[in-house]
Design a protein around this motif. Structure first.
Motif, PDB file in Angstrom:
ATOM      1  N   VAL A 112       0.964  -1.276  -0.011  1.00  0.00           N
ATOM      2  CA  VAL A 112      -0.150  -0.221  -0.013  1.00  0.00           C
ATOM      3  C   VAL A 112       1.035   1.094   0.040  1.00  0.00           C
ATOM      4  O   VAL A 112       1.831   1.152   0.745  1.00  0.00           O
ATOM      5  CB  VAL A 112      -1.017  -0.101   1.234  1.00  0.00           C
ATOM      6  CG1 VAL A 112      -1.542   1.282   1.426  1.00  0.00           C
ATOM      7  CG2 VAL A 112      -1.925  -1.173   1.111  1.00  0.00           C
ATOM      8  N   VAL A 113       0.536   2.158  -0.962  1.00  0.00           N
ATOM      9  CA  VAL A 113       1.293   3.502  -0.898  1.00  0.00           C
ATOM     10  C   VAL A 113       0.316   4.483  -0.343  1.00  0.00           C
ATOM     11  O   VAL A 113      -0.735   4.580  -0.817  1.00  0.00           O
ATOM     12  CB  VAL A 113       1.764   3.774  -2.245  1.00  0.00           C
ATOM     13  CG1 VAL A 113       2.652   5.087  -2.267  1.00  0.00           C
ATOM     14  CG2 VAL A 113       2.525   2.816  -2.784  1.00  0.00           C
ATOM     15  N   GLY A 131       3.909   8.723   0.940  1.00  0.00           N
ATOM     16  CA  GLY A 131       4.642   8.204  -0.182  1.00  0.00           C
ATOM     17  C   GLY A 131       5.231   6.881   0.460  1.00  0.00           C
ATOM     18  O   GLY A 131       5.812   6.197  -0.240  1.00  0.00           O
ATOM     19  N   ARG A 132       4.860   6.920   1.615  1.00  0.00           N
ATOM     20  CA  ARG A 132       5.488   5.501   2.398  1.00  0.00           C
ATOM     21  C   ARG A 132       4.777   4.190   1.820  1.00  0.00           C
ATOM     22  O   ARG A 132       3.575   4.272   1.577  1.00  0.00           O
ATOM     23  CB  ARG A 132       5.327   5.623   4.105  1.00  0.00           C
ATOM     24  CG  ARG A 132       5.841   4.544   4.684  1.00  0.00           C
ATOM     25  CD  ARG A 132       5.771   4.808   6.160  1.00  0.00           C
ATOM     26  NE  ARG A 132       6.322   3.493   6.860  1.00  0.00           N
ATOM     27  CZ  ARG A 132       6.251   3.543   8.055  1.00  0.00           C
ATOM     28  NH1 ARG A 132       5.629   4.246   8.805  1.00  0.00           N
ATOM     29  NH2 ARG A 132       6.930   2.463   8.763  1.00  0.00           N
ATOM     30  N   ARG A 133       5.465   3.121   1.694  1.00  0.00           N
ATOM     31  CA  ARG A 133       5.057   2.072   1.263  1.00  0.00           C
ATOM     32  C   ARG A 133       4.969   1.063   2.579  1.00  0.00           C
ATOM     33  O   ARG A 133       5.928   0.930   3.353  1.00  0.00           O
ATOM     34  CB  ARG A 133       5.930   1.418   0.403  1.00  0.00           C
ATOM     35  CG  ARG A 133       5.913   2.150  -1.084  1.00  0.00           C
ATOM     36  CD  ARG A 133       6.868   1.702  -2.104  1.00  0.00           C
ATOM     37  NE  ARG A 133       6.598   2.006  -3.358  1.00  0.00           N
ATOM     38  CZ  ARG A 133       5.900   1.660  -4.245  1.00  0.00           C
ATOM     39  NH1 ARG A 133       5.388   0.522  -4.225  1.00  0.00           N
ATOM     40  NH2 ARG A 133       5.767   2.233  -5.549  1.00  0.00           N
ATOM     41  N   VAL A 134       4.056   0.072   2.636  1.00  0.00           N
ATOM     42  CA  VAL A 134       3.841  -0.494   4.043  1.00  0.00           C
ATOM     43  C   VAL A 134       3.253  -2.066   3.231  1.00  0.00           C
ATOM     44  O   VAL A 134       2.416  -2.110   2.223  1.00  0.00           O
ATOM     45  CB  VAL A 134       3.035  -0.301   4.792  1.00  0.00           C
ATOM     46  CG1 VAL A 134       3.584   0.936   5.512  1.00  0.00           C
ATOM     47  CG2 VAL A 134       1.451  -0.006   4.380  1.00  0.00           C
ATOM     48  N   THR A 139      -2.456  -4.473   7.140  1.00  0.00           N
ATOM     49  CA  THR A 139      -2.881  -2.781   7.393  1.00  0.00           C
ATOM     50  C   THR A 139      -4.371  -3.023   6.846  1.00  0.00           C
ATOM     51  O   THR A 139      -4.742  -3.754   6.098  1.00  0.00           O
ATOM     52  CB  THR A 139      -2.072  -1.966   6.383  1.00  0.00           C
ATOM     53  OG1 THR A 139      -2.211  -2.231   4.985  1.00  0.00           O
ATOM     54  CG2 THR A 139      -0.627  -1.846   6.503  1.00  0.00           C
ATOM     55  N   SER A 140      -5.103  -2.132   7.480  1.00  0.00           N
ATOM     56  CA  SER A 140      -6.401  -1.985   7.409  1.00  0.00           C
ATOM     57  C   SER A 140      -6.800  -1.535   5.953  1.00  0.00           C
ATOM     58  O   SER A 140      -7.752  -2.135   5.011  1.00  0.00           O
ATOM     59  CB  SER A 140      -7.131  -1.008   8.300  1.00  0.00           C
ATOM     60  OG  SER A 140      -6.575   0.194   8.064  1.00  0.00           O
ATOM     61  N   GLU A 191     -10.113  -3.760   9.723  1.00  0.00           N
ATOM     62  CA  GLU A 191      -9.498  -3.058  10.918  1.00  0.00           C
ATOM     63  C   GLU A 191      -8.111  -4.089  10.788  1.00  0.00           C
ATOM     64  O   GLU A 191      -8.050  -5.087  10.424  1.00  0.00           O
ATOM     65  CB  GLU A 191     -10.176  -3.169  12.246  1.00  0.00           C
ATOM     66  CG  GLU A 191     -10.521  -4.552  12.482  1.00  0.00           C
ATOM     67  CD  GLU A 191     -11.310  -4.655  14.140  1.00  0.00           C
ATOM     68  OE1 GLU A 191     -11.626  -3.492  14.341  1.00  0.00           O
ATOM     69  OE2 GLU A 191     -11.379  -5.806  14.468  1.00  0.00           O
ATOM     70  N   ALA A 192      -7.122  -3.277  11.572  1.00  0.00           N
ATOM     71  CA  ALA A 192      -5.753  -3.896  11.703  1.00  0.00           C
ATOM     72  C   ALA A 192      -5.072  -3.407  13.117  1.00  0.00           C
ATOM     73  O   ALA A 192      -4.960  -2.445  13.436  1.00  0.00           O
ATOM     74  CB  ALA A 192      -4.791  -3.577  10.679  1.00  0.00           C
TER      75      ALA A 192
END
Length: 266
Positions: A112-113, A131-134, A139-140, A191-192
């Motif tokens: 996800v960006v 701009g962060r990538r996870v 992640t939700s 949710e996460a």
């Protein structure tokens, strides 16, 4: 990356920009003249770009023009620009309603960006730069986006073994994640809790385009100490409504999309 490779990439980019003149098609000789390159070099570049769908050859004239993939890339850019404009006012209102950080994320591969974000006014808050990538699975926002992929895309993702364990609470069993995605899709939000980082909780809802395809996720996140089960449930309704508000600003409505063929969802 070698200097020769960089030069080839640069020339390929220059070649694509040559089509900005909007002429019906351009031949190898004309492209070589405009770019100051040899015809054989231009022909090799065109062959590669044709193979990737970025350029196509006119069977009638032998000239070249931009391919369908370039159109698709342009549409993707347009969606992101439209998304930023549509989400901005809703993000501000959502932060005001909930008091928590709000953000918009899109799926890029298995990640996800975050393309838009407003921070909470609380002194204790999350810091996630735009701009962060996870990873998507913990992640939700990622769960929302995965839940609304087609069955084939979802199964391909689960089969890739990309479910890295980041905390003791991260879901790494594909069967467990598959069941959770079914729940997310039926419930309308995800949710996460402690899954990407211990002490962090988030909830997310879908954002749809004019065709009803889920193109982004709207989420709010906070420290678990402030974002327990009760506030998460309380904010979930506001979040879903905010996601629908952004979707409507993108042209979506339940009535108009009911008769349109769906894209990614199956």
């Amino acid at each position: 990356m070698t200097d020769a490779t960089l030069s080839t990439v640069r020339n390929a980019a220059r070649l694509l920009k040559a089509f900005l003149t909007r002429e019906e098609s351009l031949g190898v000789s004309e492209l070589a003249r405009r770019l100051g390159l040899g015809k054989s070099n231009v022909h090799r570049l065109l062959s590669t770009l044709v193979a990737e769908g970025l350029v196509e050859q006119d069977a009638r004239t032998g000239g070249y023009r931009l391919g369908i993939v370039m159109f698709e890339l342009g549409e993707a850019v347009k969606v992101h620009l439209d998304l930023h404009a549509a989400a901005g006012p809703v993000l501000a209102h959502l932060r005001e309603q909930t008091g928590e950080s709000s953000q918009v994320g899109v799926l890029d591969g298995d990640e996800v960006v975050y393309v838009d974000r407003l921070e909470s006014a609380h002194s204790l808050r999350l810091f996630t730069e735009t701009g962060r990538r996870v990873p998507a699975h913990c992640t939700s926002s990622g769960k929302v986006l995965l839940a609304h992929r087609s069955d084939a895309e979802r199964e391909a993702y689960l089969a890739r073994g990309a479910l890295t364990r980041l905390t003791p609470h991260t879901i790494t069993d594909p069967a467990v994640l598959r069941d959770e995605l079914v729940t997310v899709r039926a419930r309308g939000w995800a949710e996460a809790i402690n899954e990407r980082e211990v002490g962090v909780a988030s909830i997310a809802a879908p954002i749809r385009d004019i065709r009803g395809d889920v193109v982004a996720a709207l989420s709010i996140g906070a420290p678990v100490a402030r974002f327990g089960a009760v506030p998460r449930r309380r904010h979930a309704r506001a979040l879903v409504e905010a996601g629908e508000a952004v979707s409507r600003r993108l042209g979506w409505s339940p009535e108009s999309t009911a008769t349109l063929p769906r894209g990614r969802e199956a």
